[in-house]
Design a protein around this motif. Structure first.
Motif, PDB file in Angstrom:
ATOM      1  N   GLU A 154       1.163   4.357  -2.730  1.00 36.71           N
ATOM      2  CA  GLU A 154       1.055   5.920  -2.319  1.00 36.71           C
ATOM      3  C   GLU A 154       2.241   6.418  -3.069  1.00 36.71           C
ATOM      4  O   GLU A 154       1.991   7.864  -3.400  1.00 36.71           O
ATOM      5  CB  GLU A 154       0.801   6.134  -1.050  1.00 36.71           C
ATOM      6  N   GLY A 171       0.823  -1.126   0.058  1.00 37.96           N
ATOM      7  CA  GLY A 171       0.135  -0.093   0.003  1.00 37.96           C
ATOM      8  C   GLY A 171       0.977   1.289  -0.083  1.00 37.96           C
ATOM      9  O   GLY A 171       0.510   2.220  -0.793  1.00 37.96           O
ATOM     10  N   ASP A 172       2.069   1.293   0.750  1.00 38.88           N
ATOM     11  CA  ASP A 172       2.881   2.478   0.864  1.00 38.88           C
ATOM     12  C   ASP A 172       3.562   2.632  -0.675  1.00 38.88           C
ATOM     13  O   ASP A 172       3.638   3.674  -0.902  1.00 38.88           O
ATOM     14  CB  ASP A 172       3.920   2.230   1.838  1.00 38.88           C
ATOM     15  N   LYS A 231       1.620   7.653  -5.910  1.00 37.42           N
ATOM     16  CA  LYS A 231       0.419   8.641  -6.122  1.00 37.42           C
ATOM     17  C   LYS A 231      -0.960   7.546  -6.817  1.00 37.42           C
ATOM     18  O   LYS A 231      -1.784   8.239  -7.362  1.00 37.42           O
ATOM     19  CB  LYS A 231       0.477   9.749  -7.031  1.00 37.42           C
ATOM     20  N   GLU A 258      -4.247   5.238  -4.777  1.00 37.46           N
ATOM     21  CA  GLU A 258      -4.624   4.974  -4.075  1.00 37.46           C
ATOM     22  C   GLU A 258      -4.534   3.630  -3.251  1.00 37.46           C
ATOM     23  O   GLU A 258      -4.529   2.809  -4.179  1.00 37.46           O
ATOM     24  CB  GLU A 258      -6.342   5.250  -3.779  1.00 37.46           C
ATOM     25  N   ARG A 259      -4.408   3.846  -1.884  1.00 38.91           N
ATOM     26  CA  ARG A 259      -4.111   2.202  -1.404  1.00 38.91           C
ATOM     27  C   ARG A 259      -5.211   0.884  -1.620  1.00 38.91           C
ATOM     28  O   ARG A 259      -5.019  -0.039  -1.824  1.00 38.91           O
ATOM     29  CB  ARG A 259      -4.311   2.294   0.036  1.00 38.91           C
TER      30      ARG A 259
END
Lengths: 325, 350, 656
Positions: free
Chosen positions: C494, C490-491, C497, C499-500
């Protein structure tokens, strides 16, 4: 969801076609086969039964469209008349008593052939040029070229007559009655071996080669190279990335080839006098038992369509791309 | 080289130039059906396009994939039936006069060159077949000797060795195949050639050769070309005028060099800013690009989107210079102020 | 470089799968071509070439041989066994003897005669059904594909319904209602057999219909009939043939099945009725195997021959399916890369004396990759040498087939057969990549060097969520829990750019640009020191391309990795790279800092590449590219013409 509904509509249409075919055949075939049947078996029937059969085969004077509507109604309420060769048992009952054996034989053989065939195909494609890739396919193609019934007779002769390892006919020994006891189950299993192995041996090559060929195509995909570049273990690449994708066409062809498997099972049943619907179908044909024949054909068709529909549902689970569209 | 259009030469058909465009498209709409047999949903690929190709000019049609530029070519080539709108070729409203299928007379006027020279030549035939079929169908060569002569002439025109007439397409390189495709189009002596990304599938080192050939066809034979491309640099290099498309609409059209030197529509500016050009390095800073992008692609940040103007009231084409139009509310006479504000925000203009 | 060996091996197609470096595709085809083609895709199989390759295929030879044998036997049956085979000639159930080579039936007919005469009926029915069903299939397929819309909807619906109806039960029912006879069998087999042919041929015709050459024929002014039969049909030859073979197999097998069940005309002599009588007479029960064996074996042999022929057709149209010959010299393990034992560091190259202060991140020296076909070998990369320093962006420019992708794949040892690294070395931070064991190689990949492929759509597994595909990287290379891996995935999203929540998306649910971001995120997951980018933006529109490039620049600022950037777009490359090399025909022709290439390109090929991208500003001047068919051959070693600027000698420009 839209996809599933669309498929359902398609299968209903296919079923309707086969019902209509069934309706039209006895009415438009040359030589008036139905009259022949009546001539042969009228004496054993009650007047009502005769009327009902005349009704079923359009020998009364109602207009065609009305016959057709009645026929559709009968089919969907499971009203298919009485069997003539096994008079006076209703067709539905005859089929109900035998479809289990066909499901057992066909299902077992299909499952084994599909699982082993696909596994062999995956492994052959993964290690190109190895034994599985170079030696096995020609052998399986050769074995697969034999007619089902011929191989079945060969097996029957060799392992049944000559060696005496397996029973010759039927699904269980004469005199035993079906129950869930150990001896009976093993008796059924012994009777199952030869017919099932015949079907597996003939059909396995097709599964293997189809899987091998799709796997080879899949292995050339970018995502396999990417998976390699990611440093994943070969086993994970083979199953999670390659085989998982190569499976999709296999699933579709599974449904398509079901009809052939049913055909093969039918012939095998005849050779082994296996008491399934295939064997019964032939008996019905020989005994000019048209109601039973039609009932069995409709049942087999419905079963094939149903399995195809289930396969479609599985496919939707397997391929996320279908889910949205 | 000269960038001016040669207006004195009439096209091969002998029609003199009276100022009417060869191809005149007005309000062209194309909807594609989406979904299965019973579905009524459609996708609008072209939302009312106006476009002119003048005699003896190369008109470039630029836009990104999915902007509808190829659909225009296929509509003009009569491979797709437009949903509505008019298409005039030589002033004739062809969608009225030949409603269903294009006539052979039409085919003799409008030809197309496809993007993929590997797909546009049937692998089952030799080069000669493609050219000879076109010549025979349109009676451009009636005797065997005339046919031979025309074939040789065509090969010379596109700079191919005559010996290649006997070759199969797979024996030729991409550039050579594209030349064969152009020769096939030329065989019927058309007035207009629609060139649908003719260089994008070719190796980069031979692309310029095809562009130069297109220029030669215009300069020496007065053929008009509608050149469809996503490559603005190539459009500027070869085309007299350029039309910019975005999402099925024409957003800006004008003389190529002027348009690219000072693009008016935010989308044109965004597109230009994205083209890598080391000779221009540093002109577009990221902040400005982000602003442009937001303006174009995220309609909510368009100063006019807030009051729903773009949604309720489709923008008209506003004239911003001679032969130069732009379709954006920012260019309405009363909106010049807002436009200036934008210019201050990004000091673009090369 | 040396690529002018003769014979038109099908080598190119064998190696040209997917995104594999496709250098030899173009190189391989120059033997057949009057001039050197350097196109982006492989060759299409030709009809004449198709038949020739088919006859060279061993499976096909065996298959055709068996078929000719049986054809001859069937034709000559009246000569070989002049008497009516049904006539009772002697005592029943005799074992094979000199008088009756294959014994007699229970009734006393000669089995050999029955088998020979049986071939006539069985083969005739099989081929008749094959021809008729294929004709119906071709007609339906062409009509559905050409007319499309409602015609297609209806025809394909009917086809699919017929395909679904279980064949043999339908056969049985139809045969039961129809008067018995061989004619009935033929009709019934055509009714049940055409749908399979139609389905295959329709989808093939549809794909050909969509080709531009059909549109081109329309625009030229050709009519429907011409297009269907002269443009589409010739391209279906091989599939029509394999469909036909398939239907013949079906026909012979089903006829035998029907007759075995007694549903045909049992008085006709055919292999099926022979078996029916053998079974009816209980031949097997009394051990009279000779009554039963020959006919079955004949059916099997004919079906086998047809199947062999069919596989041969498949193999010729898709050479990848052929079983590769194993090579003794090479080590081949799936995913292990192929390195010839003894590939050693030999020779010196100008780049190696470049005088880099610290150990470079990547040092490629004299790398030579060969594509080894059955008949000849093509060099994909020829003594390629370059280095990439810490945090440096090195560009590799050139057009398709020049060997730039081959080099990229060789660095990670991703090449597959028939590509083999025959010479040179690849050193990563001083470690010899070509000498790594399988385990070392696996942990080297992605942790030290990661790669971004040209098409993000194709490099992501379509049936796995992107989250799972990122997690795979963490769980393979680091001992982390799935939850932790998922959090880090998820990081990563991000970071680029996205979304998770997109972790749960499948690749097809993302836009092209987003997918390429995901791949880039995945590439930097383990913070590698080198990122290989093989045409990362070629498939994207300029606006998206610009954003991806900006994204890469951001990540580089943050993470500081070096980049090997591969593209044919030389203006993009000059904007992006510190130093760059231009490749042609497997060799470097020029290597210099990017700014030098912009202002002072020396090699004519570099010039041609530069000219392919006209400027967006300034006056319009006439540019010239490489004329079609111009080739450079025998490219020499690079010579330093200025500090850090190396050029291959280039006085001759050869027109082929």
């Amino acid at each position: 969801m839209r996809f599933v509904l669309r498929r359902l509509g398609f299968y209903l249409l296919a079923f309707w076609v086969s019902v209509t075919l069934n309706f039209l055949l006895p009415r438009f075939m040359p030589g008036d086969p139905v009259s022949r049947m009546f001539a042969r078996s009228q004496s054993r029937m009650t007047p009502e039964q005769i009327t009902q059969l005349r009704h079923l085969f359009g020998l009364d004077d109602r207009p065609l469209w009305q016959q057709y509507l009645d026929y559709l109604g009968n089919v969907f309420t499971g009203e298919m008349g009485v069997s003539i060769s096994r008079f006076p048992t209703p067709v539905v009952e005859v089929i109900a008593g035998q479809i289990g054996w066909t499901v057992l034989l066909g299902g077992t053989a299909l499952l084994i052939a599909v699982v082993i065939g696909n596994l062999l195909g995956i492994l052959a494609a993964w290690r190109r040029g190895g034994f599985l890739d170079s030696m096995l396919p020609p052998v399986l193609v050769f074995v697969g070229s034999f007619p089902y019934f011929w191989l079945a007779m060969g097996a029957l002769y060799l392992f049944g007559v000559a060696l005496g390892w397996f029973p010759l006919r039927h699904a269980f020994s004469a005199g035993s009655s079906p129950d869930w006891t150990g001896p009976f189950v093993s008796d059924v299993a012994m009777h199952l071996v030869l017919p099932a192995v015949t079907i597996v041996v003939v059909s396995i090559g097709g599964w293997m080669l189809a899987m091998r060929n799709t796997m080879i195509a899949t292995n050339a995909e970018d995502y396999i190279v990417m998976a390699e570049a990611k440093g994943l273990r070969p086993g994970r690449i083979m199953f999670r990335y390659a085989a998982r994708n190569a499976m999709l066409p296999a699933v579709t062809s599974f449904g398509m080839s079901l009809g052939f498997v049913v055909g093969g099972a039918l012939l095998t049943e005849v050779v082994f006098a296996y008491p399934g619907v295939g064997y019964q179908l032939l008996a019905a044909v020989q005994g000019l038992d048209y109601p039973l024949m039609q009932g069995i054909f409709l049942t087999i068709t419905a079963a094939v369509l149903l399995v195809n529909f289930l396969v479609d549902i599985v496919y939707v689970r397997l391929d996320p791309r279908v889910r949205v569209s | 080289m000269t960038a001016t259009t040669d207006h004195t030469r009439g096209p091969a058909g002998g029609v003199t130039d009276d100022g009417t465009p060869v191809v005149q498209i007005r309000g062209l709409v194309k909807d594609f059906p989406v979904g299965g047999l019973l579905s009524r949903r459609t996708f609008r690929a072209l939302g009312g396009v106006d476009l002119d190709v003048r005699r003896g000019e190369i008109m470039a049609l630029v836009g990104e994939s999915g902007s509808g530029k190829s659909t225009i070519a296929r509509c003009v080539a009569r491979l797709e039936q437009p949903t509505s709108g008019t298409l005039r070729v030589d002033g004739v409203d062809v969608l009225k006069t030949e409603r269903r299928r294009a006539s052979r007379v039409y085919r003799a006027k409008v030809q197309i060159v496809f993007q993929d020279p590997f797909g546009s030549l049937n692998p089952a035939h030799r080069v000669e077949h493609f050219l000879a079929r076109a010549l025979r169908l349109h009676r451009r060569a009636t005797s065997a000797a005339a046919l031979k002569g025309r074939l040789a002439e065509l090969m010379d025109t596109v700079d191919l060795d005559r010996a290649m007439l006997d070759a199969y397409p797979h024996e030729l390189s991409g550039g050579q195949r594209q030349r064969v495709a152009i020769a096939r189009a030329l065989a019927v002596e058309p007035e207009v050639i629609l060139a649908d990304e003719p260089t994008s599938m070719l190796d980069v080192s031979v692309r310029i050769g095809i562009l130069n050939l297109m220029r030669r066809l215009r300069d020496e034979r007065g053929i008009s070309l509608l050149y469809i491309t996503h490559d603005l640099a190539a459009a500027r290099y070869v085309a007299d005028r350029t039309t910019v498309m975005f999402a099925g609409e024409v957003v800006e059209a004008g003389e190529s060099t002027a348009l690219m030197a000072d693009p008016a529509h935010p989308y044109t500016r965004l597109l230009l800013s994205a083209v890598p050009d080391p000779r221009r390095a540093g002109t577009f800073d990221p902040v400005e690009r982000a602003a442009l992008r937001a303006q174009v692609l995220g309609a909510t940040t368009c100063p006019y989107a807030a009051d729903g103007q773009c949604r309720d009231d489709a923008p008209a084409h506003h004239v911003v210079g001679p032969g130069w139009t732009v379709r954006c509310h920012l260019y309405r006479p009363q909106a010049r102020v807002a436009r200036r504000a934008l210019d201050v925000a990004g000091t673009a203009s090369a | 470089m040396s690529v002018t060996e003769s014979t038109s091996a099908s080598l190119g197609a064998a190696s040209g799968a997917g995104s594999r470096p496709n250098a030899p595709l173009e190189l391989a085809s120059d033997a057949t071509a009057p001039t050197a083609p350097t196109g982006p895709s492989g060759r299409t199989a030709q009809r004449r070439g198709f038949l020739r390759s088919l006859l060279r295929n061993r499976k096909a030879t065996v298959g055709v041989g068996i078929l000719i044998l049986f054809g001859a036997l069937a034709l000559l049956a009246p000569l070989l066994a002049p008497e009516d085979p049904t006539v009772i000639t002697s005592a029943g159930s005799q074992a094979p003897s000199a008088e009756h080579l294959l014994g007699t039936t229970a009734k006393g007919q000669d089995v050999l005669a029955l088998t020979l005469w049986g071939a006539r009926s069985s083969l005739a029915v099989g081929f008749l059904v094959g021809i008729a069903a294929t004709l119906v299939g071709v007609t339906v397929g062409l009509a559905a594909a050409y007319f499309g819309k409602v015609t297609d909807d209806v025809l394909s619906l009917v086809t699919n319904v017929f395909l679904l109806l279980p064949g043999l039960p339908l056969l049985v029912v139809l045969a039961a209602f129809l008067p018995p006879g061989t004619g009935t069998v033929v009709v019934v087999l055509i009714v049940t057999g055409w749908a399979g042919a139609a389905r295959v041929l329709r989808s093939l015709a549809l794909s050909i219909r969509a080709k531009d050459f059909v549109a081109a024929a329309t625009v030229t002014g050709e009519g429907s009939g011409w297009i269907m039969f002269r443009e589409i049909l010739p391209n279906m030859a091989s599939i029509v043939m394999s469909t036909f073979l398939g239907v013949v197999i079906f026909g012979i097998g089903s006829q035998a099945g029907l007759e075995f069940l007694g549903l045909g005309d049992v008085s006709v002599v055919s292999w099926g009725t022979n078996l029916y009588w053998a079974s009816n007479d209980g031949a097997l029960m009394i051990g009279a195997w000779w009554a039963f064996l020959p006919s079955g074996l004949c059916i099997a042999l004919v079906a086998f021959a047809l199947a062999l022929l069919n596989y041969a057709v498949d193999e010729v149209t898709n050479p990848r399916l052929r079983v590769p010959r194993r090579r003794r010299a090479g080590v081949h393990a799936p995913g292990g890369g192929t390195v010839v034992a003894g590939a050693a560091e030999t020779g010196t190259s100008p780049e190696s004396e470049d005088g880099h202060r610290e150990t470079p991140v990547l040092e490629v020296r004299d790398l030579t990759v060969e594509y080894r076909g059955e008949n000849r070998t093509v060099v994909g990369a020829d003594r390629v040498s370059f280095t990439i320093g810490e945090g440096e962006v090195f560009g590799l420019a050139g057009e398709s087939g020049c060997g730039k992708s081959t080099v990229a794949h060789a660095i990670m040892r991703l090449l597959r057969e028939p590509a083999v690294i025959t010479e040179g070395s690849v050193r990563f931070c001083g470690r010899d990549v070509l000498a790594m064991s399988d385990d070392e190689l696996r942990s080297f990949r992605w942790r030290d060097v990661a790669m971004v492929f040209q098409s993000a759509m194709n490099s992501l597994n379509p049936v796995m969520t992107i989250g799972d595909q990122i997690v795979d990287v963490f769980t393979t290379h680091e001992r982390v829990s799935r939850t932790e891996a998922w959090r880090r995935a998820g990081d990563l999203l991000e970071l680029v750019k996205i979304e998770r929540s997109r972790l749960r998306s499948y690749p097809h649910q993302l836009s092209g640009g987003m997918r390429q971001r995901v791949v880039i995120a995945m590439a930097v997951a383990l913070r590698p020191r080198l990122l290989i980018m093989d045409e990362p933006t070629t498939a994207l529109d300029v606006v998206v391309q610009q954003e991806i490039i900006a994204q890469i620049a951001d990540l580089r600022r943050e993470l500081g990795f070096a980049v090997l950037f591969i593209t044919h777009d030389i203006s993009l490359m000059i904007e992006l790279s510190d130093r760059m090399g231009v490749m042609y025909g497997g060799r470097f022709v020029e290597s210099a800092p990017a700014g030098t290439i912009l202002t002072d390109p020396r090699h004519p090929y570099t010039h041609a590449l530069m000219n392919a991208f006209p400027p967006l500003t300034g006056p319009r001047t006439e540019l010239s590219g490489l004329a079609d068919g111009v080739r450079f051959t025998d490219i020499g070693d690079l010579v330093e013409v200025a500090s850090g600027h190396w050029v291959a000698p280039h006085d001759e420009e050869v027109r082929a």
